[in-house]
Motif scaffolding. Structure first.
Motif, PDB file in Angstrom:
ATOM      1  N   PHE A 525       0.849  -1.177   0.000  1.00 19.87           N
ATOM      2  CA  PHE A 525       0.000   0.000   0.000  1.00 19.87           C
ATOM      3  C   PHE A 525       0.892   1.237   0.000  1.00 19.87           C
ATOM      4  CE2 PHE A 525       0.366  -1.922   4.198  1.00 19.87           C
ATOM      5  CZ  PHE A 525       0.989  -0.922   4.933  1.00 19.87           C
ATOM      6  N   ASP A 526       0.298   2.368  -0.329  1.00 20.74           N
ATOM      7  CA  ASP A 526       1.041   3.621  -0.399  1.00 20.74           C
ATOM      8  C   ASP A 526       0.718   4.490   0.810  1.00 20.74           C
ATOM      9  OD1 ASP A 526       2.075   2.865  -2.839  1.00 20.74           O
ATOM     10  OD2 ASP A 526       0.548   3.920  -4.001  1.00 20.74           O
ATOM     11  N   ILE A 527       1.770   5.005   1.443  1.00 21.05           N
ATOM     12  CA  ILE A 527       1.616   5.920   2.574  1.00 21.05           C
ATOM     13  C   ILE A 527       2.161   7.277   2.146  1.00 21.05           C
ATOM     14  CG2 ILE A 527       2.444   6.461   4.888  1.00 21.05           C
ATOM     15  CD1 ILE A 527       0.353   4.326   4.912  1.00 21.05           C
ATOM     16  N   PRO A 528       1.391   8.361   2.300  1.00 20.04           N
ATOM     17  CA  PRO A 528       1.905   9.694   1.949  1.00 20.04           C
ATOM     18  C   PRO A 528       3.225   9.984   2.642  1.00 20.04           C
ATOM     19  CG  PRO A 528      -0.455   9.790   2.383  1.00 20.04           C
ATOM     20  CD  PRO A 528      -0.006   8.407   2.772  1.00 20.04           C
ATOM     21  N   ALA A 529       4.078  10.738   1.962  1.00 17.50           N
ATOM     22  CA  ALA A 529       5.436  10.973   2.455  1.00 17.50           C
ATOM     23  C   ALA A 529       5.464  11.706   3.790  1.00 17.50           C
ATOM     24  CB  ALA A 529       6.234  11.765   1.411  1.00 17.50           C
ATOM     25  N   THR A 641     -12.760  15.471   4.371  1.00 15.47           N
ATOM     26  CA  THR A 641     -11.338  15.382   4.036  1.00 15.47           C
ATOM     27  C   THR A 641     -10.748  14.052   4.482  1.00 15.47           C
ATOM     28  OG1 THR A 641     -11.091  17.772   4.236  1.00 15.47           O
ATOM     29  CG2 THR A 641      -9.086  16.462   4.371  1.00 15.47           C
ATOM     30  N   ALA A 642     -11.124  13.604   5.681  1.00 19.38           N
ATOM     31  CA  ALA A 642     -10.618  12.328   6.187  1.00 19.38           C
ATOM     32  C   ALA A 642     -11.067  11.180   5.293  1.00 19.38           C
ATOM     33  CB  ALA A 642     -11.097  12.102   7.614  1.00 19.38           C
ATOM     34  N   GLN A 643     -12.317  11.217   4.846  1.00 18.45           N
ATOM     35  CA  GLN A 643     -12.828  10.145   3.996  1.00 18.45           C
ATOM     36  C   GLN A 643     -12.063  10.091   2.669  1.00 18.45           C
ATOM     37  OE1 GLN A 643     -14.685   7.905   4.992  1.00 18.45           O
ATOM     38  NE2 GLN A 643     -16.110   8.627   6.525  1.00 18.45           N
ATOM     39  N   LYS A 644     -11.750  11.249   2.106  1.00 15.64           N
ATOM     40  CA  LYS A 644     -10.989  11.269   0.849  1.00 15.64           C
ATOM     41  C   LYS A 644      -9.597  10.687   1.055  1.00 15.64           C
ATOM     42  CE  LYS A 644     -13.343  15.212  -1.304  1.00 15.64           C
ATOM     43  NZ  LYS A 644     -13.200  16.621  -1.792  1.00 15.64           N
ATOM     44  N   THR A 645      -8.992  11.022   2.192  1.00 12.98           N
ATOM     45  CA  THR A 645      -7.671  10.469   2.493  1.00 12.98           C
ATOM     46  C   THR A 645      -7.730   8.951   2.612  1.00 12.98           C
ATOM     47  OG1 THR A 645      -7.015  12.477   3.669  1.00 12.98           O
ATOM     48  CG2 THR A 645      -5.772  10.480   4.161  1.00 12.98           C
ATOM     49  N   ILE A 646      -8.753   8.451   3.306  1.00 14.01           N
ATOM     50  CA  ILE A 646      -8.900   7.001   3.493  1.00 14.01           C
ATOM     51  C   ILE A 646      -9.191   6.319   2.165  1.00 14.01           C
ATOM     52  CG2 ILE A 646     -10.305   5.223   4.601  1.00 14.01           C
ATOM     53  CD1 ILE A 646     -10.677   7.214   6.943  1.00 14.01           C
ATOM     54  N   ASP A 647     -10.046   6.930   1.347  1.00 12.83           N
ATOM     55  CA  ASP A 647     -10.348   6.355   0.033  1.00 12.83           C
ATOM     56  C   ASP A 647      -9.075   6.213  -0.799  1.00 12.83           C
ATOM     57  OD1 ASP A 647     -13.042   6.163   0.586  1.00 12.83           O
ATOM     58  OD2 ASP A 647     -13.570   8.059  -0.391  1.00 12.83           O
ATOM     59  N   LEU A 649      -6.010   5.855   0.375  1.00 12.65           N
ATOM     60  CA  LEU A 649      -5.209   4.774   0.948  1.00 12.65           C
ATOM     61  C   LEU A 649      -5.735   3.412   0.512  1.00 12.65           C
ATOM     62  CD1 LEU A 649      -4.724   6.191   4.547  1.00 12.65           C
ATOM     63  CD2 LEU A 649      -2.896   5.743   2.921  1.00 12.65           C
ATOM     64  N   ILE A 650      -7.063   3.246   0.542  1.00  9.62           N
ATOM     65  CA  ILE A 650      -7.663   1.967   0.146  1.00  9.62           C
ATOM     66  C   ILE A 650      -7.376   1.676  -1.318  1.00  9.62           C
ATOM     67  CG2 ILE A 650      -9.845   0.731  -0.163  1.00  9.62           C
ATOM     68  CD1 ILE A 650     -10.907   2.233   2.287  1.00  9.62           C
TER      69      ILE A 650
END
Length: 834
Positions: A525-529, A641-647, A649-650
């Motif tokens: 998975f990708d984690i933001p820097a 904003t949190a939901q967009k971040t989680i989407d 990540l998924i």
């Protein structure tokens, strides 16, 4: 160390290719016949066969940044249809871009992968051609151990395409990192040979070369995919577009004898049965022994796969089993293995194998520099986001490096910039500050240890210092006026600018706004820097600004478990942990993650202040459970904003083929072992008490600090704390205090709080507890919007004053928890202190 290597995606660089050509040429091998006769027979076979063998080259696409136009991958293929279908290994063309196929007569064609099967390691490449010469395949029954064979391929360098080596068939039905049987041969198979033909003396293909065994002191141990598997896969490719494999839903284990290669009559033990699978519906259970599939006895996993090759999904097959000491036969209606979606690389029409076609300049968009890009310049090293990159020319005459130092002073004098080059050279030949319009620089020319000629330039812009360095190893090259002029001209093209609109400019920036986490558990998975590692165990990450955290938990699935049952257990546990008014649960929703079925469920809870939210994904794949949990609070950047971040990540989650480390075994899901009734007795001999607490509660023992904070530890050793979600119990002992003094001190604190806030109302009563009459302070209060209950019990036993403090938030004060707390409070027993 011994390994097996699949030879095919051979990456070559111009700087090393010449060395390979000179040093790795092997001796000629002839058969036991006379040399003249043997060579004549060989030549006849090759003349008949080589026109059916092609070389394949392209740009590697394994997720790594291609460093230069010289970084290419190559392998071999075999023509199977005259209209341009070419068979090769799947690992040769996996993610390969800009495929070019070169036939034996030297013609080049653009290719594209049309069919791909990683299980058999076979794939088809299509070129737009006609009138090609397809290979002739041998009959599987005609292949014999000891018969002479030749391997045709593209070893080491693409310049060696259609090379021939010779040997014999060394063995049949070998199993080496393959799902199916392989042919063993001593014909030389080297990097780039993968996908090539292993042919008999009739010019017939008996196998497709795929891998070799590598160990110090081991030679001539290569392997090929036999013709029966090749024809099986080709038949499925052209009939169905993919290989259709039967699915039983079993995890099997070989006997000890089978593992070490001793002939064995033992079958395969069933170690796992997937719920609702064909095998489960037929009554196959964990512990059963599979003896045969249809008429074929099975003793190895490869033999099991070979037996299933004879069947198609939806067909019926009989399994002979040993179950509970009894023999039985069950009929199974075969399912179909769900093949993962393969995203075949399809390059745009007109794209070039030269990744830098039309690029005359090179630069870094993140650090803002660019320079001329000669065709022979090869990028050698890149050091992450540190701003350092090294180039070398294809002839190895010179090297250039660019290094960027950040967080420097925004004001540097010519003197200060020149001083930046101090220590760069042992012998200084030139050192000065060059006024060059808008781009002045400090310059140092010299010689280093080993007589390397060295020119370094330092530029200053903003808070960065840019170092441009030329190194020439050969003194003759540097002293040659024409070559030195070429070097100087190239350095003079360096500029502190990057024009994103310039189509001739190649961007080599390695700066990334995310990091790909490739785990050992078949999950990436990708984690933001800008995220940080979390404080929890294992795979956990946290973003301070958004307040979102992400955790991954992997465990083994128990036989027969399902995603729905697993999620239902979690939901039940969550509901039992919070009072109804303080929790919310949404119904689970079926979804997919990277094509894998999953359940997603949303939870929310509060202690009375802000609501905390959790999105949990439940995934069961290949007998492992993957739980992905995302947490966030509404009070940060907002739920949207949190939901967009989680989407995001998924969307980055991926289950790469063969990504699971083969050494990973059974990983217990500890929650399946956890029982509310399990307790542990904690004894403090110094202060003469024992207390029984739930095993799942966390405990803090001050003695753990003894090595670090001995004085503090001695003071804290009087107390022992036990924590649970939303509360704690703390038991303290004081051998030097008095009951009245302790009660007085606690009451004084409560009175002080009441004076500050009239709603802070406590009571003090005498209560029977532990066979004693104890002083009980009781309080119901709201602090920072969190309502809680506080009970404090003070009593004396054996000359020691004890204080037991119980604090629990109302959000978690369920009847079950309150009853459990009462049991813990009442469990204290006393012994004579030591």
């Amino acid at each position: 160390m011994k390994t097996t290597k699949r030879w095919g995606t051979k990456v070559i660089k111009a700087a090393t290719a010449a060395v390979l050509l000179v040093t790795l040429t092997g001796p000629t091998v002839v058969f036991a016949d006379s040399a003249a006769a043997g060579n004549g027979a060989n030549a006849s076979v090759i003349q008949k066969t080589t026109s059916s063998v092609v070389a394949i080259i392209g740009r590697p696409g394994d997720g790594k940044k291609v460093e230069s136009r010289y970084q290419l991958a190559h392998g071999t293929g075999v023509i199977v249809r005259s209209e341009g279908y070419i068979l090769t290994n799947a690992h040769v063309v996996k993610d390969m871009h800009n495929i070019t196929v070169v036939t034996s007569d030297g013609k080049s064609y653009a290719g594209r992968t049309t069919h791909y099967d990683e299980e058999s390691d076979l794939a088809l490449v299509k070129i737009e051609a006609s009138g090609l010469t397809p290979a002739t395949f041998a009959s599987p029954s005609d292949i014999q151990v000891g018969e002479p064979v030749m391997a045709i391929g593209t070893p080491l360098s693409f310049a060696l395409r259609n090379s021939v080596t010779s040997g014999i068939v060394s063995g049949m039905e070998r199993s080496v990192q393959s799902s199916y049987n392989l042919i063993q041969t001593d014909a030389a198979i080297n990097p780039g040979n993968s996908g090539g033909a292993l042919v008999n003396m009739k010019g017939q293909v008996i196998g497709i070369n795929t891998l070799k065994f590598v160990e110090q002191g081991v030679d001539s141990l290569g392997f090929a995919i036999p013709v029966d598997t090749v024809q099986h896969v080709l038949d499925h490719f052209f009939k169905y577009g993919k290989v259709r494999r039967p699915y039983l839903g079993l995890e099997l284990s070989e006997s000890w004898e089978a593992v070490v290669g001793i002939p064995s009559g033992s079958g395969l033990e069933v170690t796992y049965v997937e719920a609702d699978s064909p095998a489960a519906k037929a009554g196959v259970k964990k512990g059963d022994i599979v003896q045969s599939i249809g008429q074929a006895s099975v003793h190895t996993l490869v033999g099991y796969n070979e037996a299933l090759k004879k069947y198609l999904p939806e067909e019926k097959v009989n399994l002979a089993l040993q179950s509970g000491g009894q023999s039985k036969t069950v009929e199974v209606v075969l399912g179909e293995v769900k093949s993962a979606d393969v995203k075949l690389v399809q390059d745009a029409a007109g794209s070039y194998i030269d990744s830098d076609q039309g690029k005359t300049r090179i630069g870094d968009s993140h650090y803002g520099w660019s320079m001329k890009y000669p065709a022979g310049l090869i990028q050698m090293n890149r050091f992450g986001d540190k701003g350092t990159v090294t180039f070398q020319d294809a002839k190895e005459e010179y090297a250039i490096s660019i290094n960027v130092e950040e967080d420097q002073s925004k004001e540097l004098s010519p003197y200060a910039l020149l001083r930046k080059l101090d220590g760069k050279s042992q012998t200084v030949l030139e050192k000065r500050y060059v006024e060059d319009g808008t781009q002045p620089y400090a310059k140092l020319v010299g010689k280093t240890k080993g007589d390397y000629y060295y020119q370094a330039r330092a530029f200053h812009k903003g808070d960065k210092v840019y170092y441009l360095t030329l190194v020439v190893q050969n003194e003759t090259n540097y002293q040659n006026n024409a070559k030195r002029s070429l070097y100087e001209d190239l350095l003079d093209t360096f500029t502190l600018s990057f024009d994103a609109g310039d189509k001739t400019l190649k961007d080599i920036s390695s700066y990334q706004d995310k990091n790909t986490i490739a785990t050992e558990y078949g999950l990436s998975f990708d984690i933001p820097a800008d995220w940080e590692d979390g404080y929890g165990e294992g795979l956990s990450y946290y973003h301070e600004e958004s307040g979102v955290d992400f955790a991954v938990r992997i465990s083994s699935a128990s036989s027969g478990d399902t995603v729905k049952a697993w999620a239902a257990r979690d939901e039940e546990s969550f509901k039992a942990s919070y009072v109804e008014d303080y929790r919310q649960v949404e119904a689970p929703v079926e979804t997919t993650v990277d094509g894998v079925p999953a359940l997603e469920q949303k939870f929310a809870y509060t202690m009375g202040d802000e609501w905390e939210h959790a999105r949990v994904l439940y995934i069961l794949k290949d007998k492992y459970k993957y739980e992905l949990q995302f947490n966030y609070a509404e009070g940060k950047d907002g739920a949207e904003t949190a939901q967009k971040t989680i989407d995001s990540l998924i969307a980055s989650v991926h289950f790469p083929k063969n990504g699971m480390n083969a050494s990973i075994g059974f990983i217990q899901d500890e929650n399946e072992l956890l029982k509310d009734s399990d307790t542990v007795t904690v004894t403090n001999e110094k202060y003469g008490y024992s207390i029984i607490v739930p095993e799942a509660w966390n405990s803090f023992d001050p003695e753990d600090l003894e090595d670090y904070y001995s004085a503090y530890s001695s003071l804290m050793a009087r107390s022992r704390s036990f924590y649970f979600n939303g509360g704690s119990i703390k038991l303290s002992a004081d051998e030097n205090g008095s009951l009245s003094d302790t009660v007085g001190a606690i009451e004084a604190e409560h009175k002080k709080n009441h004076e500050i806030d009239a709603d802070y109302v406590y009571t003090l009563t005498d209560e029977p507890l532990l066979g004693l009459t104890v002083k009980k302070f009781a309080l119901q209060y709201v602090s920072s919007d969190i309502p809680y209950t506080l009970n404090q019990y003070v009593f004396e036993k054996n000359g020691i004053v004890y204080t037991m403090e119980v604090r629990v938030n109302d959000a978690v004060k369920t009847d079950a928890l309150w009853q459990r707390i009462g049991q813990v409070v009442g469990s204290v027993t006393f012994q004579d202190p030591k």
